[in-house]
Design a protein around this motif. Structure first.
Motif, PDB file in Angstrom:
ATOM      1  N   TRP A  93       0.818  -1.205   0.000  1.00 56.89           N
ATOM      2  CA  TRP A  93       0.000   0.000   0.000  1.00 56.89           C
ATOM      3  C   TRP A  93       0.858   1.264   0.000  1.00 56.89           C
ATOM      4  O   TRP A  93       0.325   2.368  -0.143  1.00 56.89           O
ATOM      5  CB  TRP A  93      -0.909   0.031   1.232  1.00 56.89           C
ATOM      6  N   VAL A  94       2.144   1.105   0.213  1.00 62.43           N
ATOM      7  CA  VAL A  94       3.036   2.261   0.268  1.00 62.43           C
ATOM      8  C   VAL A  94       4.384   1.852  -0.319  1.00 62.43           C
ATOM      9  O   VAL A  94       4.810   0.706  -0.190  1.00 62.43           O
ATOM     10  CB  VAL A  94       3.210   2.751   1.734  1.00 62.43           C
ATOM     11  N   HIS A  95       5.034   2.803  -0.989  1.00 59.33           N
ATOM     12  CA  HIS A  95       6.348   2.526  -1.562  1.00 59.33           C
ATOM     13  C   HIS A  95       7.414   2.720  -0.489  1.00 59.33           C
ATOM     14  O   HIS A  95       7.319   3.633   0.342  1.00 59.33           O
ATOM     15  CB  HIS A  95       6.612   3.473  -2.747  1.00 59.33           C
ATOM     16  N   PRO A  96       8.447   1.868  -0.476  1.00 58.62           N
ATOM     17  CA  PRO A  96       9.521   2.002   0.529  1.00 58.62           C
ATOM     18  C   PRO A  96      10.162   3.379   0.569  1.00 58.62           C
ATOM     19  O   PRO A  96      10.563   3.847   1.636  1.00 58.62           O
ATOM     20  CB  PRO A  96      10.539   0.941   0.108  1.00 58.62           C
ATOM     21  N   LEU A  97      10.266   4.040  -0.574  1.00 58.89           N
ATOM     22  CA  LEU A  97      10.896   5.363  -0.580  1.00 58.89           C
ATOM     23  C   LEU A  97      10.056   6.383   0.185  1.00 58.89           C
ATOM     24  O   LEU A  97      10.600   7.315   0.780  1.00 58.89           O
ATOM     25  CB  LEU A  97      11.138   5.835  -2.014  1.00 58.89           C
ATOM     26  N   ASP A  98       8.734   6.202   0.178  1.00 58.41           N
ATOM     27  CA  ASP A  98       7.879   7.080   0.984  1.00 58.41           C
ATOM     28  C   ASP A  98       8.126   6.846   2.471  1.00 58.41           C
ATOM     29  O   ASP A  98       8.103   7.785   3.273  1.00 58.41           O
ATOM     30  CB  ASP A  98       6.402   6.841   0.658  1.00 58.41           C
ATOM     31  N   VAL A  99       8.344   5.569   2.831  1.00 57.39           N
ATOM     32  CA  VAL A  99       8.612   5.257   4.236  1.00 57.39           C
ATOM     33  C   VAL A  99       9.961   5.855   4.644  1.00 57.39           C
ATOM     34  O   VAL A  99      10.104   6.412   5.733  1.00 57.39           O
ATOM     35  CB  VAL A  99       8.605   3.733   4.465  1.00 57.39           C
ATOM     36  N   ARG A 100      10.937   5.765   3.758  1.00 56.04           N
ATOM     37  CA  ARG A 100      12.246   6.353   4.072  1.00 56.04           C
ATOM     38  C   ARG A 100      12.145   7.860   4.225  1.00 56.04           C
ATOM     39  O   ARG A 100      12.848   8.464   5.044  1.00 56.04           O
ATOM     40  CB  ARG A 100      13.255   5.993   2.989  1.00 56.04           C
ATOM     41  N   SER A 101      11.309   8.470   3.442  1.00 57.53           N
ATOM     42  CA  SER A 101      11.119   9.923   3.572  1.00 57.53           C
ATOM     43  C   SER A 101      10.588  10.263   4.958  1.00 57.53           C
ATOM     44  O   SER A 101      11.005  11.252   5.571  1.00 57.53           O
ATOM     45  CB  SER A 101      10.141  10.430   2.504  1.00 57.53           C
ATOM     46  N   TRP A 102       9.667   9.432   5.464  1.00 56.37           N
ATOM     47  CA  TRP A 102       9.162   9.652   6.824  1.00 56.37           C
ATOM     48  C   TRP A 102      10.290   9.468   7.843  1.00 56.37           C
ATOM     49  O   TRP A 102      10.441  10.278   8.756  1.00 56.37           O
ATOM     50  CB  TRP A 102       8.023   8.687   7.130  1.00 56.37           C
ATOM     51  N   CYS A 103      11.091   8.421   7.658  1.00 60.68           N
ATOM     52  CA  CYS A 103      12.224   8.185   8.565  1.00 60.68           C
ATOM     53  C   CYS A 103      13.169   9.384   8.562  1.00 60.68           C
ATOM     54  O   CYS A 103      13.656   9.811   9.615  1.00 60.68           O
ATOM     55  CB  CYS A 103      12.983   6.925   8.155  1.00 60.68           C
ATOM     56  N   ASP A 104      13.424   9.917   7.378  1.00 61.39           N
ATOM     57  CA  ASP A 104      14.295  11.096   7.267  1.00 61.39           C
ATOM     58  C   ASP A 104      13.710  12.278   8.025  1.00 61.39           C
ATOM     59  O   ASP A 104      14.412  12.986   8.745  1.00 61.39           O
ATOM     60  CB  ASP A 104      14.479  11.494   5.800  1.00 61.39           C
ATOM     61  N   SER A 105      12.409  12.490   7.861  1.00 61.45           N
ATOM     62  CA  SER A 105      11.776  13.655   8.486  1.00 61.45           C
ATOM     63  C   SER A 105      11.817  13.551  10.004  1.00 61.45           C
ATOM     64  O   SER A 105      12.016  14.553  10.700  1.00 61.45           O
ATOM     65  CB  SER A 105      10.326  13.813   8.003  1.00 61.45           C
ATOM     66  N   VAL A 106      11.654  12.336  10.540  1.00 60.39           N
ATOM     67  CA  VAL A 106      11.720  12.155  11.992  1.00 60.39           C
ATOM     68  C   VAL A 106      13.147  12.352  12.481  1.00 60.39           C
ATOM     69  O   VAL A 106      13.385  13.009  13.494  1.00 60.39           O
ATOM     70  CB  VAL A 106      11.202  10.755  12.390  1.00 60.39           C
ATOM     71  N   ALA A 107      14.115  11.810  11.747  1.00 56.60           N
ATOM     72  CA  ALA A 107      15.515  11.942  12.149  1.00 56.60           C
ATOM     73  C   ALA A 107      15.943  13.402  12.170  1.00 56.60           C
ATOM     74  O   ALA A 107      16.718  13.824  13.041  1.00 56.60           O
ATOM     75  CB  ALA A 107      16.407  11.144  11.197  1.00 56.60           C
ATOM     76  N   GLU A 108      15.435  14.179  11.238  1.00 61.58           N
ATOM     77  CA  GLU A 108      15.820  15.592  11.140  1.00 61.58           C
ATOM     78  C   GLU A 108      15.324  16.420  12.325  1.00 61.58           C
ATOM     79  O   GLU A 108      15.824  17.515  12.572  1.00 61.58           O
ATOM     80  CB  GLU A 108      15.304  16.184   9.828  1.00 61.58           C
ATOM     81  N   THR A 109      14.345  15.894  13.058  1.00 63.04           N
ATOM     82  CA  THR A 109      13.855  16.634  14.227  1.00 63.04           C
ATOM     83  C   THR A 109      14.823  16.547  15.403  1.00 63.04           C
ATOM     84  O   THR A 109      14.674  17.277  16.384  1.00 63.04           O
ATOM     85  CB  THR A 109      12.493  16.089  14.696  1.00 63.04           C
ATOM     86  N   GLY A 110      15.785  15.618  15.310  1.00 62.21           N
ATOM     87  CA  GLY A 110      16.737  15.456  16.401  1.00 62.21           C
ATOM     88  C   GLY A 110      16.165  14.729  17.600  1.00 62.21           C
ATOM     89  O   GLY A 110      16.718  14.786  18.697  1.00 62.21           O
ATOM     90  N   SER A 111      15.082  13.992  17.407  1.00 61.11           N
ATOM     91  CA  SER A 111      14.427  13.302  18.516  1.00 61.11           C
ATOM     92  C   SER A 111      15.167  12.038  18.943  1.00 61.11           C
ATOM     93  O   SER A 111      14.919  11.502  20.017  1.00 61.11           O
ATOM     94  CB  SER A 111      12.998  12.928  18.124  1.00 61.11           C
ATOM     95  N   GLY A 112      16.057  11.554  18.093  1.00 57.39           N
ATOM     96  CA  GLY A 112      16.751  10.305  18.395  1.00 57.39           C
ATOM     97  C   GLY A 112      15.936   9.076  18.058  1.00 57.39           C
ATOM     98  O   GLY A 112      16.346   7.959  18.350  1.00 57.39           O
ATOM     99  N   TYR A 113      14.791   9.258  17.420  1.00 60.62           N
ATOM    100  CA  TYR A 113      13.915   8.133  17.067  1.00 60.62           C
ATOM    101  C   TYR A 113      14.295   7.614  15.685  1.00 60.62           C
ATOM    102  O   TYR A 113      14.462   8.390  14.747  1.00 60.62           O
ATOM    103  CB  TYR A 113      12.457   8.582  17.073  1.00 60.62           C
TER     104      TYR A 113
END
Length: 251
Positions: free
Chosen positions: A91-111
């Motif tokens: 239902w979702v492309h892996p690159l879209d999931v990676r984009s979400w991972c990138d966006s979370v990492a950029e917040t500096g949350s450590g998640y």
């Protein structure tokens, strides 16, 4: 705050370098099919639409809880679980999931979303177990910055150690665990500390190195290391018997 997020992640779930986003996806990472091939029966399309609504709601919830420690981690875990479900159902492309991972990492949350997704595939948490997909998400995770990189290194090491989703290879496992220990991953430090204390997995006995790693692991929140230290001091195994020190680690 970072330590809290790491420990909360560990409690919730129990850890490749890629050449780039244009590589051919492998297991767990399906290419988007041409539009004609993506036509699905109405029931399947409806299921995907419901999933997308759940995902949008979870993302919105994570945004609202951004400043609220444990609730933020819980909300991010919900998003990661939905992405894992979406990956498995195409239902979702892996690159879209990676984009979400990138966006979370950029917040500096450590998640580290990719590591959490890897754990879900490895243990079959809410989805069908897929060890190869798990390995690929962990491999992606070790190339990422942040406090969760140690989890990816540690978990990938376990996969090579057990031969689960990867060819069994003790040397690769040890190399990954050493890197995880360099990242001050408590479980990795504890595991290597015990290997030094007991002379296992090809290590020569080295109490000084073993104790140093075990104490760092215990101070980092690794309960098995605390118990192990308490036991060896209480029994005088590899160290001089010292009940005062034993009780310190049992506390």
């Amino acid at each position: 705050m970072m330590k809290k997020i790491v420990s909360l992640w560990a409690a919730s779930f129990a850890f490749f370098f890629l050449s780039g986003c244009d590589r051919a996806p492998s297991s767990g990472e399906k290419q988007a099919a041409p539009s004609a091939e993506r036509e699905k029966p109405s029931a399947v399309r409806k299921e995907a639409e419901i999933w997308r609504e759940r995902l949008d709601a979870a993302v919105a919830s994570a945004g609202r809880e951004k400043e609220n420690g444990s609730e933020h981690v819980k909300a991010l875990n919900d998003v990661a679980a939905l992405y894992a479900e979406g990956l498995q159902n195409d239902w979702v492309h892996p690159l879209d999931v990676r984009s979400w991972c990138d966006s979370v990492a950029e917040t500096g949350s450590g998640y580290s979303g990719e590591t959490v997704i890897g754990v879900m595939f490895l243990y079959g948490t809410g989805i069908k177990r897929d060890a190869v997909a798990a390995r690929e998400w962990f491999e992606y995770g070790i190339g990422r910055p942040g406090t969760q990189r140690g989890n990816a290194l540690y978990m990938l090491g376990m996969m090579y150690f057990k031969g689960d989703g990867a060819d069994q290879d003790l040397n690769k496992a040890l190399g990954l665990w050493r890197k995880a220990a360099d990242e001050e991953h408590p479980a990795a430090m504890g595991l290597l500390g015990r290997a030094y204390m007991e002379g296992k997995m090809g290590f020569e006995k080295d109490a000084a190195s073993g104790l140093a790693l075990l104490e760092k692991a215990a101070n980092g929140g690794n309960t098995p290391s605390s118990v192990y230290l308490g036991n060896i001091y209480a029994k005088g195994q590899g160290v001089e018997r010292d009940m005062e020190r034993a009780m310190k680690w049992y506390e």
